[in-house]
Design a protein around this motif. Structure first.
Motif, PDB file in Angstrom:
ATOM      1  N   ASP A   1       3.668 -24.843  -9.961  1.00 41.21           N
ATOM      2  CA  ASP A   1       4.618 -25.099  -8.883  1.00 41.21           C
ATOM      3  C   ASP A   1       5.817 -24.172  -9.021  1.00 41.21           C
ATOM      4  OD1 ASP A   1       6.122 -26.121 -10.940  1.00 41.21           O
ATOM      5  OD2 ASP A   1       5.968 -28.209 -10.327  1.00 41.21           O
TER       6      ASP A   1
ATOM      7  N   ARG B   1       5.622 -25.583 -13.680  1.00 37.48           N
ATOM      8  CA  ARG B   1       4.736 -26.585 -14.258  1.00 37.48           C
ATOM      9  C   ARG B   1       3.295 -26.339 -13.815  1.00 37.48           C
ATOM     10  NH1 ARG B   1       8.432 -31.768 -12.755  1.00 37.48           N
ATOM     11  NH2 ARG B   1       8.696 -30.475 -10.905  1.00 37.48           N
TER      12      ARG B   1
ATOM     13  N   ILE C   1       0.065 -27.451 -12.392  1.00 41.77           N
ATOM     14  CA  ILE C   1      -0.312 -28.610 -11.575  1.00 41.77           C
ATOM     15  C   ILE C   1      -1.824 -28.747 -11.427  1.00 41.77           C
ATOM     16  CG2 ILE C   1       1.859 -28.619 -10.302  1.00 41.77           C
ATOM     17  CD1 ILE C   1       0.387 -27.208  -8.001  1.00 41.77           C
ATOM     18  N   TYR C   2      -2.567 -27.685 -11.744  1.00 38.83           N
ATOM     19  CA  TYR C   2      -4.030 -27.791 -11.657  1.00 38.83           C
ATOM     20  C   TYR C   2      -4.665 -26.727 -12.542  1.00 38.83           C
ATOM     21  CZ  TYR C   2      -8.746 -28.304  -9.860  1.00 38.83           C
ATOM     22  OH  TYR C   2     -10.094 -28.527  -9.763  1.00 38.83           O
TER      23      TYR C   2
ATOM     24  N   THR D   1       1.797 -27.348  -2.789  1.00 38.47           N
ATOM     25  CA  THR D   1       2.750 -27.634  -3.867  1.00 38.47           C
ATOM     26  C   THR D   1       2.875 -26.450  -4.803  1.00 38.47           C
ATOM     27  OG1 THR D   1       2.182 -29.983  -3.763  1.00 38.47           O
ATOM     28  CG2 THR D   1       3.306 -29.232  -5.745  1.00 38.47           C
TER      29      THR D   1
ATOM     30  N   PRO E   1      -2.141 -31.570 -16.132  1.00 36.46           N
ATOM     31  CA  PRO E   1      -1.801 -31.242 -14.741  1.00 36.46           C
ATOM     32  C   PRO E   1      -1.941 -32.456 -13.830  1.00 36.46           C
ATOM     33  CG  PRO E   1      -3.434 -29.720 -15.673  1.00 36.46           C
ATOM     34  CD  PRO E   1      -3.372 -30.904 -16.567  1.00 36.46           C
ATOM     35  N   ARG E   2      -1.030 -32.574 -12.870  1.00 35.81           N
ATOM     36  CA  ARG E   2      -0.986 -33.766 -12.016  1.00 35.81           C
ATOM     37  C   ARG E   2      -2.138 -33.819 -11.030  1.00 35.81           C
ATOM     38  NH1 ARG E   2       3.622 -32.951  -7.426  1.00 35.81           N
ATOM     39  NH2 ARG E   2       2.477 -34.740  -6.628  1.00 35.81           N
TER      40      ARG E   2
END
Length: 670
Positions: free
Chosen positions: A25, A29, A31-32, A63, A91-92
């Motif tokens: 992002d 961070r 994220i995937y 995102t 990762p979120r």
């Protein structure tokens, strides 16, 4: 939200080789994390028309702010690297397999001189054999209690074992014949190890041999008119039979297999696995996962991620010969090869079509259906409560948006000694324990430690937000110096350092993300002191409140009267959980520091004086008191102590003796 075309790599930049990619992002961070046989074809699929993407995949790419990749040689290497990155970055948008607990195993520490059978959780240890996992620790203890009569292996801790050896008297289990008592020499280390190995063989499924052996010994004892021994063997046989009855036979061919089943909808999936060893169900585990990104539409990919996370941290003993799944993973051959390397033997991943294994999978699937139904009921109430709590805080504190990231600070000390502080983080109303931080309060070097709570809070907040501002400034400078295409993509050869990532370690920066709300433990004085820190640093986009313990009042800076939330308010419950968690985290750290301070020696901290030299000095002189009276020449006579080190030790001990002090805890003059 970002436009994916703003960071889309140029077509020629992306290689066609297998590899692993990461979306980040705007704050850096991860994220995937994903892998691909061909990075070019996989990444190109994310940058098509946004309207054609699945809603969750669309949310992920909008995102994101950059994408980078690492090329590897084979698909198996990609699988291993993908797992390690998912574990490191959490990762979120990756599917997450969350237990509400760590499942217990029956462990036998074969790496020790006297192996010990015990309940063990957490990471696997080298030299230890594991059986399970079990659903409950009491199930392991019941099994142990039954089998210790037959296999009297040691179960006591190291402290109990050493104490029994010193006094020459075994513990209670030794007296009731549930331990062979190697601590007092009833059996030799070799005999005790043989008992432990037989116990492991029995737990691994080789049960028939031991049952028949006990039957033969019982009949022989009865024929020899040794009825007391025959009665003991009869009880042992009954114990083994009862232990075997606790794990039902489900596969008649003594198969070692893990049987997986999934029950899913568009948002979540419930996963169940039965661990079958020697044809018997030895344990059961379950997860409920939040499905994100393309995992929603791809059950094979979800299955691949599941196997990665289940077996990624396993030892070779944890991987069975067969892995039975409802659908084959996306890269079944690579997964089979990876599991075979972990087990050091052939592992087969397949979908059972008929027979007992198919029936067992149906049983596992019914368990998954029930787990998903139960979770939906619980989840609905939990989501509603957390959303309501954040909304109530937004309304009560008049915030522009709901505080999705909240940080809470607390200070802990005893009469001004060992002053520490804690920072706990809640995101979306849930604890984010990986973001927790602990502080040692240094205080003013001239005036001594910061005994006052407000001074300690000021120091902690200054350190936290100065670090954040410094990192944000460095991040901005990096962004202006980089070329416009630098964030579009990155290869393994020329990696960029994204925002929020430490260029030296490659890990997320410790204080890279500012909260929307800061909570301090205390009333108006603590809140005003904290607000002065934010004003001094020029931070005006972070809300601040204090929670006073006496009446649970919420104090806002520079307001004479507190905000009173109803006692039944979900927002108040959330603030109380934050305050209690910060207090727990701070007081735990304070106790650790205090315990360490109580066991320190005058020899600690002397440069060049390690543990071996400390022991040599104390062995020669007997005590620190005698060491203080020793001359430099006498110190040099100790092995390992040279002239320079002897002078340092003599000067340090003489300096301590010449400067008396006061123990602030007891008032004793030192």
């Amino acid at each position: 939200m970002a436009d994916p075309s703003s960071y889309r790599p140029r077509p020629g930049e992306i290689p066609v080789d297998p590899g692993v990619y990461r979306f980040r992002d705007k704050e850096g961070r991860v994220i995937y994390v994903g892998k691909a046989k061909s990075l070019r074809s996989r990444l190109s699929s994310y940058f098509q028309d946004v309207g054609a993407l699945h809603p969750r995949t669309r949310r992920m790419v909008t995102t994101g702010a950059s994408v980078e990749w690492t090329v590897v040689k084979t698909e198996v290497e990609a699988l291993q690297l993908e797992y390690s990155w998912i574990k490191e970055f959490d990762p979120r948008f990756n599917v997450r397999y969350r237990d509400d607990k760590s499942y217990p195993y029956l462990a036998v520490t074969m790496g020790e001189e006297f192996p010990r059978a015990q309940v063990m959780r957490g990471a696997k240890r080298k030299g230890t054999r594991y059986f399970g996992p079990y659903g409950h620790a009491w199930a392991i203890r019941e099994t142990l209690d039954l089998l210790l009569k037959v296999f009297p292996v040691r179960t006591c801790s190291s402290g109990v074992f050493k104490r029994a050896a010193q006094v020459g008297r075994p513990c209670l289990l030794g007296y009731i014949d549930k331990c062979s008592a190697p601590c007092v020499g009833r059996v030799t280390p070799e005999e005790h190890r043989e008992i432990a190995e037989e116990f492991c063989e029995f737990m691994a499924g080789s049960t028939t041999r031991f049952v028949r052996r006990v039957e033969r010994e019982m009949q022989a004892a009865s024929s020899a008119l040794e009825f007391e021994r025959a009665a003991v063997l009869r009880d042992n046989l009954g114990a083994m039979t009862k232990a075997l009855e606790k794990s039902a036979v489900v596969l008649g061919d003594a198969t070692d297999a893990d049987v997986f089943a999934v029950s899913d909808d568009e948002l979540e999936a419930a996963v169940q696995v039965f661990h079958v060893r020697g044809g018997r169900i030895r344990g059961q585990r379950g997860w409920v996962v939040e499905r994100e990104s393309e995992d929603v539409a791809s059950l094979p990919l979800l299955m691949e991620r599941l196997l990665q996370q289940v077996y990624g941290g396993e030892s070779s003993e944890g991987v069975p010969r067969e892995v039975l799944v409802p659908v084959l993973p996306e890269d079944a051959e690579a997964v089979e090869q990876w599991l075979s390397e972990l087990r050091h033997a052939r592992v087969e991943v397949r979908v059972p079509q008929r027979g007992d294994k198919r029936q067992l999978m149906e049983t596992v699937r019914r368990n998954a259906d029930q787990a998903l139904a139960r979770h939906k009921v619980t989840r609905a109430g939990d989501l509603t409560a957390r959303s309501q709590a954040l909304q109530e805080l937004q309304d009560a504190l008049e915030l522009d948006e709901a505080p999705l990231r909240i940080e809470c600070y607390d200070v802990s000390h005893v009469q001004g000694t060992n002053v520490v502080a804690s920072m706990v983080v809640f995101e979306d109303g849930l604890p984010r324990k990986g973001e927790y931080r602990r502080f040692i309060v240094r205080g003013d070097e001239a005036a001594g430690p910061a005994v006052d709570d407000t001074a300690a809070m000021r120091e902690v907040l200054l350190r936290r937000f100065r670090r954040h501002l410094a990192q944000a400034e460095a991040q901005g400078e990096t962004a202006t110096e980089e070329a416009p295409t630098a964030t579009a993509g990155a290869s393994a050869d020329l990696p960029d350092t994204p925002a929020g990532i430490d260029p030296e370690t490659g890990r997320p920066r410790r204080f890279a993300y500012a909260p929307q709300l800061v909570v301090v433990d205390g009333g108006l004085p603590q809140v005003n002191a904290a607000q002065r820190v934010l004003d001094e640093l020029g931070i005006d986009d972070v809300a601040l409140v204090g929670l006073a313990k006496r009446l649970e009042e919420v104090w806002i800076p520079h307001q004479d009267f507190p905000v009173i939330l109803p006692r039944s308010s979900e927002g108040l419950y959330l603030l109380q959980r934050l305050r209690d968690e910060a207090h727990r985290f701070a007081i735990t750290f304070h106790r650790q520091r205090r315990s360490k301070a109580m066991t320190t020696s005058a020899l600690d901290g002397i440069p060049g004086l390690g543990e071996a030299r400390k022991k040599a000095l104390l062995r020669t002189f007997g005590s620190v008191k005698r060491l203080r009276g020793a001359t430099v020449e006498e110190l040099q006579e100790v092995q390992g102590i040279g002239p320079a080190l002897a002078e340092v030790v003599h000067a340090r001990l003489a300096g301590e003796q010449a400067e008396p002090g006061v123990n602030l805890t007891t008032g004793e003059v030192l």
